[in-house]
Design a protein around this motif. Structure first.
Motif, PDB file in Angstrom:
ATOM      1  N   LEU A   1       0.829  -1.202   0.000  1.00 24.45           N
ATOM      2  CA  LEU A   1       0.000   0.000   0.000  1.00 24.45           C
ATOM      3  C   LEU A   1       0.866   1.255   0.000  1.00 24.45           C
ATOM      4  N   ALA A   2       1.916   1.234   0.819  1.00 19.20           N
ATOM      5  CA  ALA A   2       2.819   2.384   0.863  1.00 19.20           C
ATOM      6  C   ALA A   2       3.520   2.575  -0.474  1.00 19.20           C
ATOM      7  N   GLN A   3       3.839   1.484  -1.129  1.00 18.82           N
ATOM      8  CA  GLN A   3       4.514   1.569  -2.430  1.00 18.82           C
ATOM      9  C   GLN A   3       3.577   2.127  -3.499  1.00 18.82           C
ATOM     10  N   GLN A   4       2.305   1.715  -3.453  1.00 19.79           N
ATOM     11  CA  GLN A   4       1.338   2.205  -4.442  1.00 19.79           C
ATOM     12  C   GLN A   4       1.041   3.683  -4.239  1.00 19.79           C
ATOM     13  N   GLY A   5       0.852   4.092  -2.967  1.00 20.80           N
ATOM     14  CA  GLY A   5       0.636   5.496  -2.647  1.00 20.80           C
ATOM     15  C   GLY A   5      -0.653   6.076  -3.187  1.00 20.80           C
ATOM     16  N   LYS A   6      -1.694   5.261  -3.319  1.00 14.06           N
ATOM     17  CA  LYS A   6      -2.970   5.750  -3.839  1.00 14.06           C
ATOM     18  C   LYS A   6      -3.945   5.982  -2.689  1.00 14.06           C
ATOM     19  N   GLN A   7      -4.574   7.137  -2.722  1.00 11.64           N
ATOM     20  CA  GLN A   7      -5.477   7.517  -1.645  1.00 11.64           C
ATOM     21  C   GLN A   7      -6.631   6.549  -1.486  1.00 11.64           C
ATOM     22  N   ASP A   8      -7.277   6.195  -2.607  1.00 10.12           N
ATOM     23  CA  ASP A   8      -8.462   5.348  -2.495  1.00 10.12           C
ATOM     24  C   ASP A   8      -8.125   3.965  -1.964  1.00 10.12           C
ATOM     25  N   LEU A   9      -6.924   3.464  -2.213  1.00 11.66           N
ATOM     26  CA  LEU A   9      -6.534   2.164  -1.678  1.00 11.66           C
ATOM     27  C   LEU A   9      -6.410   2.211  -0.157  1.00 11.66           C
TER      28      LEU A   9
END
Length: 786
Positions: free
Chosen positions: A309-317
Motif C-alpha cells: 500500500l505504501a509503495q502504491q501510494g494511492k489515496q483510495d486504496l
C-alpha cells in the motif's frame, strides 16, 4: 547426555553462588538430585519420541521431565536475579553458559511436544481448507462515508479461492477436516494431554489472573495450532497469486473471518486441557483461536499488505483498506468474545475491542502512518467538498421540513406546518451530512486504543476537515457583508442557514451523540476490568452458574452472535465496562475547541445580522427622526381623544420592513438562534428610539401619546415571539409612559422626584409602572414635557 552436562554445570554455578550466599548443603543435594531426575527423564522421552509412540510419550514418560522443566525454569529465573557484582568473572561466564544450555534443554522438550502436537493434528486432518465468503459478492468502488455506514465497505467481490494444495494443507490426500474429535476419542484424549503439557511449559500463564482482560498473553499452543492457517493466508494473499490483490484487502479479511467462524466451535472439545490448569475462568480456547487468527492476519498485513500500500501510494486504496479493517475488526470482536454494537461504540470507551486493532498497524512505520493520514484527510476534504457543492446543501434538511419532496432553496415558509423558530434545531442538509461525516471519522478513531494515536488521527483528519468547513462558512457569510446586503430578503435566509448549521454542529460536538466522549486518554478514570477467579465469564458447567454470579461491570455477548450453538446460557464473554466505570476525561478537548469556534461563529453572525437589520430600521426611519418631524411632538394638533392615535406615517415604512425581516428570521432560524437574534434587534432599536427620539425633543401631552402609540406598534412586531415584548424595550417603554402621563399626574410625579429621596422616588416610579429608569433619568424625561 548433553542435557545432563548442562544441568550439572548449572548446579555447579549455583553451588558457587549459593556458597557465596552461605546456603546449606541440603539445598545443594536437592538440586543435584533434581538434575539426575531430569537426565533420566530426558533419556526416556527421547527414546519414545524416536518411536513416535504418543500414548506412551504422553502417559508414561513425560510427567517427570515436564515437572523438571518447571524446576529448570525456576532455577534459571533465580540465577538471573542474583547480583553478579563481587563474583569471579569465571563463575559469571559459566553461569551465562549454563543459562544458555538450560534454554536449549527446555527447547528440546518443547520441540518434542510440538512434534507430538503436529502429528496428532495431522490425524485430525488439520488444517481445514480456506474458502471465500459466498455472501460477499461486492466490487470495490469509491464511496462517500457520508452516504455509507461505517460497519463495512460495500461493493466487494468474492475472492476466487480454492484450496490449491497450499502449504500446511493436511486435508490434501488425508481426508477432510471435521473437527478435533473426528479422529476418535483416543486421538482427542492425546491431543488434550499434549495441549496440557504445552500449557505447563508456558511460564507465566498461571499468573495471568492478574492481567487486564484485554491484555491477556496469547497461548503459545493455540498460536502453534494456527500456524498452518497463517501459512495458507500467506500462500493465497501474499505470494503474487490471483488472490493477492492490493485493491481487494477484504478478500483476506473475509477469508480469515470465515475460517475463524467455521472452526471456532471445534476448539470447545480442547477446553478440558485448560480446565486441568484451573484457567477456565481466564482462557476459553475458541476465543483464543480467534485471537490467534486475528494475530495471523496482522502478520500478513505487516509483512505484505501495508508495504505494498505504501509503495502504491494511492489515496483510495488506503481509505478502502481502512474501511475493510473496521469491518473485519467488528466481525472478529464478536468471534473473540467481545460483542459490540453501535450504541456501545457511542457510549463506551475503547477497551478490549480496540486494543491492538489492525488499524493501529499503520503507525508501526512512519511512511505508512503518513500515507494513511494523508489519504484520510484528502478523502475527508473531498467528501466535505461534495457535501457543500450539493444544490440543496443550505436548504432546511428534509428531516425538519417533514418531506424530502420538491425542496425549495432558502424557502421563506414551511411545507410541513413546522415553524423554524419553534424548533430546537433547524439544520441544513449540509449540517446533517457534515455531522454524519464527522461521526464516521470519529468512529474510525475508536479503533486506535492508544491515546497518542487517537490524538494524531483526530488532529490530522476530523479537526482539519472541520477547520476547512468553518473557513467555508466564514467566506460565505463574509460575501454578504462585503456586498453591504446582509439584511436583504435574499440574504437573510442564507445567513440564517449558515448560523443554524453552526449552532446544530456546536451542540452535537458538545454532546454524546457523537462518539467523542469515549476518546479517553490515559488519564481516564475508567479502569480495565481485572481478571480474577469468579469474575471472568466461563462456559456453562453441568451445574450452570446463574446470572447473579456475573460481575456487575461486564456486558455479556449473545450466544447467537458468538456462533456457539451449545452455549445455552453463557456467562460468557467479556465485553466492556458499563456506565459506572466510564471515565469523564479524554480527548473531548480535541473537539471542544471546534465546538467553541462554531459557537463563536453563529453568535457573531447572529449579532451582525441583528445589527444590520437594526441599521436598516434606522435608515428607513430617518424621516421620523428628522428635526422637522421631532418638532411636531410638541404640537398640540395630534388627536385629542385618547385611543384615537395612529402610528406616525414617517415610521410606518420602517415598521413594515422590520416586521418583514423578523418574520423572515422566524421562518429561517431555530428557536435558540432566533431568540438571540430578535433580542439583539430589540436592544438596538430600543437604544435608537430612546436616544434619538425620546430624549431629543420637547413633547406635548398629545405628542407623548403619539410616541406611546408608535412604541406600542413597534412592540407588536415582536408580539408573536414573546408574551411581554415591551420588556425588551425598557427605556423606550418607560419614556413613552412618562411622556404620556396626564398633566396633573406628571406635575405631581415631578414634584416628588425633585424633593423626595432616591428610594422614595423609585417607589413612586414603580407605582406608575416605570421599572427601568432611575429617578434622575425619569425627571430628565419629564422635564421635556411642555
Amino acid at each position: 547426555m548433553h542435557a545432563n552436562e548442562l544441568e550439572l554445570q548449572q548446579v555447579n554455578i549455583r553451588v558457587g553462588i549459593y556458597s557465596a550466599l552461605k546456603l546449606n548443603d541440603t539445598n545443594q543435594t536437592e538440586l543435584q538430585q533434581t538434575v539426575a531426575g531430569l537426565k533420566h527423564g530426558l533419556a526416556s522421552v527421547q527414546g519414545v519420541l524416536d518411536k513416535a509412540d504418543w500414548h506412551e510419550y504422553l502417559t508414561a514418560v513425560l510427567d517427570e521431565p515436564l515437572s523438571k522443566y518447571g524446576h529448570v525454569q525456576a532455577s534459571s529465573d533465580a540465577f538471573a536475579e542474583v547480583p553478579t557484582m563481587g563474583l569471579p568473572d569465571r563463575l559469571v561466564r559459566q553461569g551465562e553458559r549454563s543459562l544458555s544450555r538450560g534454554k536449549g534443554a527446555q527447547d528440546q522438550l518443547l520441540n518434542g511436544l510440538n512434534i507430538c502436537l503436529s502429528s496428532l493434528l495431522t490425524k485430525c486432518c488439520w488444517p481445514p481448507a480456506l474458502a471465500s465468503d459466498p455472501h460477499a459478492k461486492r466490487k470495490p468502488h469509491k464511496r462517500s462515508r457520508a452516504d455509507a455506514d461505517v460497519d463495512g465497505p460495500e461493493g466487494q467481490s468474492e475472492a476466487p479461492l480454492e484450496d490449491l494444495q497450499s502449504p500446511g494443507s493436511a486435508s490434501v490426500g488425508q481426508g477432510t477436516w471435521d473437527g478435533f474429535d473426528a479422529a476418535g476419542p483416543v486421538v482427542l484424549e492425546q491431543l488434550q494431554k499434549c495441549i496440557y503439557a504445552l500449557l505447563e511449559c508456558q511460564q507465566g500463564v498461571l499468573a495471568s489472573a492478574n492481567f487486564p482482560l484485554d491484555l491477556l498473553p496469547m497461548l503459545e499452543v493455540v498460536q502453534t495450532i494456527t500456524e498452518p492457517l497463517l501459512a495458507k493466508l500467506r500462500f493465497h494473499f501474499a505470494s503474487g497469486r490471483p488472490t493477492d490483490r492490493i485493491d481487494q484487502p477484504d478478500w483476506l479479511f473475509d477469508t480469515a473471518a470465515k475460517a475463524t467462524q467455521e472452526n471456532l466451535e471445534a476448539f470447545k472439545v480442547l477446553q478440558p486441557a485448560v480446565e486441568q490448569h484451573r484457567l477456565e475462568r481466564v482462557f476459553y480456547l475458541p476465543f483464543e483461536f480467534a485471537r490467534a487468527m486475528h494475530s495471523a492476519v496482522q502478520t500478513v498485513l505487516k509483512e505484505h499488505v501495508l508495504p505494498r500500500l505504501a509503495q502504491q501510494g494511492k489515496q483510495d486504496l488506503w481509505t478502502y483498506y481502512a474501511d475493510c479493517v473496521v469491518a473485519f475488526e467488528k466481525k472478529m470482536s464478536i468471534l473473540r468474545g467481545i460483542y459490540i454494537d453501535d450504541s456501545q461504540m457511542d457510549h463506551d470507551g475503547p477497551f478490549a475491542w480496540s486494543r491492538g486493532s489492525c488499524l493501529e498497524l499503520v503507525f508501526a512505520r512512519d511512511p505508512w502512518r503518513d500515507a494513511w493520514l494523508t489519504a484520510e484527510e484528502e478523502d475527508a476534504q473531498e467528501q466535505l467538498g461534495d457535501i457543500l457543492d450539493r444544490l440543496n446543501a443550505w436548504d432546511a434538511s428534509p428531516s425538519v421540513r417533514g418531506s424530502a419532496a420538491h425542496p425549495q432553496p432558502f424557502q421563506k415558509g414551511t411545507t410541513s406546518g413546522k415553524l423554524a423558530w419553534k424548533e430546537e434545531f433547524w439544520p441544513t442538509t449540509a449540517a446533517e451530512y457534515v455531522l454524519h461525516l464527522l461521526w464516521t471519522l470519529s468512529k474510525r478513531a475508536l479503533w486506535l486504543s492508544d491515546p497518542e494515536l487517537r490524538q494524531g488521527y483526530v488532529s490530522a483528519v476530523p479537526k482539519s476537515m472541520m477547520k476547512t468547513f468553518r473557513n467555508k462558512l466564514a467566506r460565505l457569510a463574509k460575501t454578504a457583508e462585503d456586498l453591504h446586503n446582509l439584511a436583504s430578503p435574499d440574504w437573510i435566509p442564507k445567513i440564517s442557514a449558515y448560523i443554524n448549521t453552526s449552532h446544530y454542529l456546536e451542540y452535537h460536538l458538545r454532546q454524546s451523540h457523537l462518539p467523542l466522549l469515549l476518546l479517553y486518554d490515559s488519564s481516564s478514570q475508567a479502569p480495565s476490568p481485572q481478571v480474577s477467579r469468579g469474575t471472568t465469564p466461563v462456559p456453562p458447567s453441568p451445574d450452570p452458574r446463574t446470572s447473579a454470579m456475573t460481575p456487575n461491570n461486564l456486558h455479556l455477548a449473545s450466544p447467537d452472535t458468538l456462533g456457539l450453538s451449545t452455549y445455552s446460557t453463557p456467562e460468557g464473554s467479556l465485553i466492556m465496562p458499563s456506565a459506572e466505570h466510564r471515565g469523564a476525561t479524554g480527548l473531548v478537548g480535541a473537539y471542544e475547541a471546534e465546538a467553541g469556534a462554531l459557537g463563536s461563529f453563529w453568535k457573531k453572525w447572529a449579532l451582525k445580522l441583528a445589527r444590520a437589520i437594526a441599521i436598516h430600521f434606522h435608515m428607513d426611519s430617518r424621516s421620523y427622526k428628522y428635526k422637522s418631524h421631532l418638532a411636531e411632538f410638541s404640537n398640540t394638533s395630534y388627536s385629542q381623544q385618547e385611543g384615537d392615535e395612529v402610528v406616525s406615517p414617517q415610521l410606518l415604512r420602517a415598521l413594515v420592513g422590520l416586521d418583514d425581516s423578523v418574520k423572515l428570521l422566524a421562518n429561517s432560524m431555530d428557536a435558540v438562534v432566533f431568540r438571540e437574534t430578535w433580542k439583539a434587534i430589540a436592544v438596538a432599536i430600543n437604544r435608537q428610539m430612546y436616544n434619538e427620539v425620546a430624549t431629543e425633543t420637547r413633547f406635548s401631552y398629545q405628542g407623548g401619546r403619539q410616541l406611546a402609540c408608535d412604541a406600542e406598534t413597534l412592540f407588536t412586531v415582536f408580539q408573536p415571539y414573546t408574551f411581554k415584548p415591551a420588556a425588551h424595550f425598557k427605556e423606550l417603554r418607560d419614556a413613552s409612559l412618562l411622556l404620556s402621563l396626564e398633566p396633573d399626574a406628571m406635575r405631581d410625579l415631578m414634584t416628588t422626584l425633585r424633593s423626595a429621596s432616591p428610594n422614595i422616588g423609585k417607589e413612586r416610579l414603580k407605582q406608575n409602572g416605570i421599572l427601568r429608569l432611575a429617578p434622575d433619568q425619569a425627571l430628565s424625561i419629564l422635564e421635556q414635557r411642555m
